[in-house]
Design an enzyme around this catalytic site. Sequence first.
Site, PDB file in Angstrom:
ATOM      1  CG  HIS A 100      43.262  32.386  43.562  1.00 17.13           C
ATOM      2  ND1 HIS A 100      42.757  31.220  43.833  1.00 17.13           N
ATOM      3  CD2 HIS A 100      42.324  33.295  43.146  1.00 17.13           C
ATOM      4  CE1 HIS A 100      41.233  31.280  43.659  1.00 17.13           C
ATOM      5  NE2 HIS A 100      40.910  32.562  43.169  1.00 17.13           N
TER       6      HIS A 100
ATOM      7  CB  SER B  81      38.200  31.598  41.794  1.00 14.14           C
ATOM      8  OG  SER B  81      38.208  32.230  43.113  1.00 14.14           O
TER       9      SER B  81
ATOM     10  CG  ASP C  18      44.348  29.730  45.999  1.00 15.13           C
ATOM     11  OD1 ASP C  18      44.283  30.620  46.380  1.00 15.13           O
ATOM     12  OD2 ASP C  18      43.798  29.187  45.198  1.00 15.13           O
TER      13      ASP C  18
END
Length: 315
Positions: free
Chosen positions: A292, A176, A259
Amino acid sequence: MGHGDDNGIRLLHHAQIFPAVVVARPQHIRPASPPTSRPNLAKSTATMAAAANEAHALVIPALKRHTSTLILLHGLGDTGKGWQFLAENFRLRRKFDECAFILPHAQKAIPVPQGGRMWTIPGWFNVPRQQYGGDLLGRDDDLEGIKESIKTLHTLIDEQIEKGIKSERIIVGGFSQGGAIALLGGLTYKHKLGGIMALSTWLACVKQMSIAPAAINPAVADQVSQSNTSKTKIVVNAEIPINDISKDTPIFYAHGTDDNVIKYDWGMKSKEILEETYGRKVEWHRYEGMAHSACPEELEDIEHWMEKRIPPMDK
């Protein structure tokens, strides 16, 4: 992909390391950058304070002669300990014994509003108000914060080279926010690296990036030379100079289709920019249904990719 006893990353290994995580989260990884559910910001603030009292990075040394290094950056609201399981998994199965794992703790306190209060959590750069919406090319990422974190990453790489590790046996990666820094840091470093690992992330600061003409894909070189901006809004003579040295650096790019934090489309668009505009070599991995987070298939693919990048030197 299957999970073989010899090479696969099996659920048993994760259960041995983090049993509670396996039960709580099917992806077998603690929440990070930011979690798909509402974060416990009070806990994250406490986590950041605790991390501040430790070294700036969690370091897991090589078991044998140190010949390679993986520097892996965590996501927003996490610390380096969030990815400790990956190194411990490799150690448990005697994988990458010559590799040292450096898991830095972000030192920035990122303000995040929730419940009418402002909290601070660990992060590599500030989060735009519209982090999850809009178009990738229209984002205004925190340029100064990103440049500062790129410098931090470059310093970590420098330290490894000073210890005698060849740059081409150093891999930088991140999840991320950490992946955004790993991508830009790897593409702008002064020496060729062994690889870049971008997990559930995006190519940040697209509007501020620049590139030397020799490193631009010939298909778009004329377009860049005729104008200050290309079709992907890459500004010449801008703040983040991608160099020609990184043109052959392998990139492992992974993203889950479900995600809901860093959109899958952002990952796909980032991949296209890297390939079509920068002429970079991207090994793309799509994980159907992954949110995610991470999944065993992704971790197994990471292992196979790393085996190619940093094979053992001592037989």
